[in-house]
Design an enzyme around this catalytic site. Structure first.
Site, PDB file in Angstrom:
ATOM      1  N   HIS A  33       0.822  -1.223   0.000  1.00  0.00           N
ATOM      2  CA  HIS A  33       0.000   0.000   0.000  1.00  0.00           C
ATOM      3  C   HIS A  33       0.853   1.268   0.000  1.00  0.00           C
ATOM      4  O   HIS A  33       0.379   2.336  -0.337  1.00  0.00           O
ATOM      5  CB  HIS A  33      -0.932   0.006   1.224  1.00  0.00           C
ATOM      6  N   ASP A  52       3.322   9.683  -0.478  1.00  0.00           N
ATOM      7  CA  ASP A  52       2.177   8.884  -0.042  1.00  0.00           C
ATOM      8  C   ASP A  52       1.912   7.803  -1.084  1.00  0.00           C
ATOM      9  O   ASP A  52       1.957   8.101  -2.285  1.00  0.00           O
ATOM     10  CB  ASP A  52       0.945   9.791   0.085  1.00  0.00           C
TER      11      ASP A  52
HETATM   12  P1  ADP Z   1      -2.941   6.621   5.339  1.00  0.00           P
HETATM   13  O1  ADP Z   1      -3.269   5.318   4.750  1.00  0.00           O
HETATM   14  O2  ADP Z   1      -1.480   6.971   5.292  1.00  0.00           O
HETATM   15  O3  ADP Z   1      -3.494   6.839   6.681  1.00  0.00           O
HETATM   16  P2  ADP Z   1      -4.949   7.657   3.503  1.00  0.00           P
HETATM   17  O4  ADP Z   1      -5.293   9.059   3.167  1.00  0.00           O
HETATM   18  O5  ADP Z   1      -4.775   6.758   2.327  1.00  0.00           O
HETATM   19  O6  ADP Z   1      -3.635   7.728   4.411  1.00  0.00           O
HETATM   20  O7  ADP Z   1      -6.062   7.016   4.398  1.00  0.00           O
HETATM   21  C1  ADP Z   1      -6.470   7.602   5.599  1.00  0.00           C
HETATM   22  C2  ADP Z   1      -7.800   6.997   5.989  1.00  0.00           C
HETATM   23  O8  ADP Z   1      -8.025   7.299   7.365  1.00  0.00           O
HETATM   24  C3  ADP Z   1      -8.950   7.588   5.190  1.00  0.00           C
HETATM   25  O9  ADP Z   1      -9.887   6.598   4.879  1.00  0.00           O
HETATM   26  C4  ADP Z   1      -9.537   8.618   6.151  1.00  0.00           C
HETATM   27  O10 ADP Z   1     -10.927   8.798   6.012  1.00  0.00           O
HETATM   28  C5  ADP Z   1      -9.232   8.006   7.494  1.00  0.00           C
HETATM   29  N1  ADP Z   1      -9.055   9.079   8.496  1.00  0.00           N
HETATM   30  C6  ADP Z   1      -8.235  10.135   8.406  1.00  0.00           C
HETATM   31  N2  ADP Z   1      -8.393  10.962   9.470  1.00  0.00           N
HETATM   32  C7  ADP Z   1      -9.322  10.396  10.242  1.00  0.00           C
HETATM   33  C8  ADP Z   1      -9.925  10.755  11.490  1.00  0.00           C
HETATM   34  N3  ADP Z   1      -9.594  11.869  12.157  1.00  0.00           N
HETATM   35  N4  ADP Z   1     -10.849   9.925  11.977  1.00  0.00           N
HETATM   36  C9  ADP Z   1     -11.181   8.795  11.319  1.00  0.00           C
HETATM   37  N5  ADP Z   1     -10.656   8.411  10.162  1.00  0.00           N
HETATM   38  C10 ADP Z   1      -9.736   9.203   9.617  1.00  0.00           C
HETATM   39  C1  G6P Z   2      -1.056   3.208   6.192  1.00  0.00           C
HETATM   40  C2  G6P Z   2      -0.466   1.830   6.042  1.00  0.00           C
HETATM   41  C3  G6P Z   2      -1.386   0.810   6.684  1.00  0.00           C
HETATM   42  C4  G6P Z   2      -1.685   1.198   8.121  1.00  0.00           C
HETATM   43  C5  G6P Z   2      -2.233   2.622   8.181  1.00  0.00           C
HETATM   44  C6  G6P Z   2      -2.510   3.101   9.604  1.00  0.00           C
HETATM   45  O1  G6P Z   2      -2.227   3.235   5.471  1.00  0.00           O
HETATM   46  O2  G6P Z   2      -0.245   1.532   4.671  1.00  0.00           O
HETATM   47  O3  G6P Z   2      -0.817  -0.477   6.633  1.00  0.00           O
HETATM   48  O4  G6P Z   2      -2.596   0.310   8.705  1.00  0.00           O
HETATM   49  O5  G6P Z   2      -1.321   3.503   7.562  1.00  0.00           O
HETATM   50  O6  G6P Z   2      -1.381   2.954  10.412  1.00  0.00           O
HETATM   51  P1  G6P Z   2      -1.334   2.023  11.708  1.00  0.00           P
HETATM   52  O7  G6P Z   2       0.129   1.980  12.069  1.00  0.00           O
HETATM   53  O8  G6P Z   2      -2.181   2.722  12.732  1.00  0.00           O
HETATM   54  O9  G6P Z   2      -1.892   0.697  11.344  1.00  0.00           O
END
Ligand code: ADP
Ligand code: G6P
Length: 471
Positions: free
Chosen positions: A161, A369
């Site tokens: 991912h 990202d």
């Molecule tokens: P990452 O995978 O690095 O976290 P992404 O933008 O691909 O970044 O995904 C983040 C996910 O987490 C999204 O589905 C978003 O809706 C969710 N998210 C981000 N901030 C919050 C929050 N404050 N509360 C709940 N979900 C959140």
């Molecule tokens: C990114 C990574 C995921 C991970 C998520 C949240 O999306 O690709 O594998 O689950 O961040 O991070 P955390 O460490 O809380 O699982």
């Protein structure tokens, strides 16, 4: 334990602690792209999900809908060495262009290896004969090969991912050969972007002497297929949420609370140094300083959900961000009118849908990202066809969201100019951009992603038809 013909193996189970604590065990997902993406496709699928039950352990783990959960419990030492250590202090920063210095501690490796072995054994136990096992992300990079050794009958997929770095960076990794061989235990290795498959091919040639193209790598007499499968979101869910009466009411309330006449900039991130939050705050502070924006007419809402707080660099980042928000509000805010609303807390899906619709400009500016699903969620939520997206060139989503205002977030002047262009764009320009992005997303949702990946995995479309339908 019942065996399944589809097994997903991911570091985390897709539940957050509070959901499980009250015993309700609704499918409440933890923040983060991976969990959100898979949540959408697995609800109707007879599958087993193998994953860690989280920092505090879930009070109760039951099946969710048709998905059987197989928890893997980690000791405190394993969390420290595998999750906080090798996965999130070594691999995560290195794979994100080393925007933060990766830490290499030799003792983490053995824990990473043994935890990967445990996940492989759990998957081997719950996978039926000739089942498909879909391993996810950088935490579990050794699992495909370990699993193949345990269960040669399985069809094994691996999806990364996060970005997969160019050889110059990957070569820094201690244990780089084991890591490479580990993922090449899969039948299909999927990435977010083409460039990552190219990087893997170069590394396989260089480090393993393998025959490698950007589509296939031959190693130990087997061919491993590789390719780009950009992940997406549950577009239908977000569209439904966006039009729900309670969400529409929340949008109205938010406009009222933020100031009816104000232009609203919104950012939503996990609190992570890859997300470029500090660069963004610098740009915003300078726009205020130079008088290009004024607290009278503009406001920034920064949601930063706590993440990986036991890792020191994340705690340091939080302190720096909170200090900077305080400074900006102290210097430019007025009574009842802060320059920035900063929210360090999880939001529900409906709250996020409301917030996305409140944005005049959605600011998504990671330094690197894999994809960035927030950008896609914002577009899907904009049923009104309005709003601007400022998006980093360094997010995978930039390959697809052609209507965004693309920016290099490392360049603060570019950030400032692009924010101003987005704030001052005509409604016609914005509508045309949004229409193009929404059209793209409608055809490239999470089901399309899973279908494309699973079809490539078994070549026949049988898996995809069985698990996703309408293949
Ligand atoms: P990452 O995978 O690095 O976290 P992404 O933008 O691909 O970044 O995904 C983040 C996910 O987490 C999204 O589905 C978003 O809706 C969710 N998210 C981000 N901030 C919050 C929050 N404050 N509360 C709940 N979900 C959140
Ligand atoms: C990114 C990574 C995921 C991970 C998520 C949240 O999306 O690709 O594998 O689950 O961040 O991070 P955390 O460490 O809380 O699982």
């Amino acid at each position: 334990m019942r065996q399944s013909s589809l097994v997903v193996v991911a570091n985390r189970l897709p539940l957050d602690d509070s959901a499980a604590r009250d015993g309700a065990c609704e499918w409440r997902r933890s923040p983060g792209g991976l969990s959100g993406a898979l949540h959408a496709i697995l609800q109707q699928t007879p599958a087993t999900w193998v994953g860690w039950d989280g920092e505090t352990g879930l009070a109760r783990v039951t099946d969710i809908g048709s998905v059987r959960l197989r928890p893997v419990t980690l000791s405190a030492a394993e969390q420290a060495g595998y999750y906080e250590g090798f996965a999130n202090s070594t691999l995560w920063p290195l794979y994100h262009d080393a925007v933060q210095q990766p830490v290499f501690q030799r003792e983490w490796w053995e824990t990473y290896r043994s935890v990967n072995q445990r996940f492989a054994e759990a998957a081997a136990e719950v996978a039926g004969k000739h089942a498909a096992v879909w391993v996810q992300d950088y935490h579990l990079q050794l699992v495909p090969r370990m699993l193949r050794e345990l269960r040669p009958d399985l069809l094994i997929g691996f999806f990364m991912h996060v970005p997969f770095p160019p050889p110059e960076l990957f070569m820094q990794l201690p244990r780089r050969i084991e890591l490479l061989r580990g993922m090449l235990g899969a039948d299909l290795v999927g990435f977010q972007r083409e460039q990552a498959a190219h990087n893997l091919a170069q590394l396989a040639q260089k480090l393993l002497g393998a025959d490698a193209t950007d589509d296939a790598i031959t190693i130990d007499g087997r061919t491993v297929r590789t390719g780009a499968f950009p992940v997406s979101i549950d577009v239908a869910e977000m569209r439904t949420l966006a039009t729900r009466p309670d969400v529409v009411a929340q949008v109205k309330q938010l406009h009222h609370d933020l100031g009816e006449s104000k232009r609203v900039l919104v950012s939503v991130d996990r609190l992570d140094y890859t997300k470029g939050i500090e660069h963004r705050l610098t740009a915003y502070r300078e726009l205020l300083r130079d008088g290009h924006v004024k607290v009278r007419d503009t406001v920034l809402v920064q949601v930063a959900v706590p993440s990986r707080e036991r890792v020191e660099s994340y705690r340091d980042l939080r302190d720096r961000i909170e200090g900077e928000v305080g400074r900006i509000n102290g210097e430019y805010g007025r009574v009842g009118e802060p320059a920035i609303h900063y929210l360090n807390q999880p939001f529900s899906r409906s709250e996020l849908a409301a917030l996305y619709q409140t944005a005049d400009v959605m600011v998504v500016t990671p330094l690197r990202d894999g994809m960035n699903l927030v950008a896609k969620e914002f577009v899907a939520a904009r049923e009104d066809g309005a709003g601007a997206l400022v998006l980093s060139e360094f997010a995978g989503a930039a390959d697809e969201l052609s209507g965004a205002f693309l920016v290099n977030p490392h360049d603060v002047d570019d950030l400032k100019q692009t924010l101003m262009r987005a704030l001052e764009a005509s409604p016609e320009d914005l509508a045309a951009r949004m229409t193009a992005m929404r059209r793209h997303l409608a055809e490239h949702d999470i089901l399309a992603w899973a279908r494309a990946y699973l079809t490539e995995l078994d070549h026949t479309g049988r898996l995809a038809r069985r698990f996703i339908g309408r293949a």
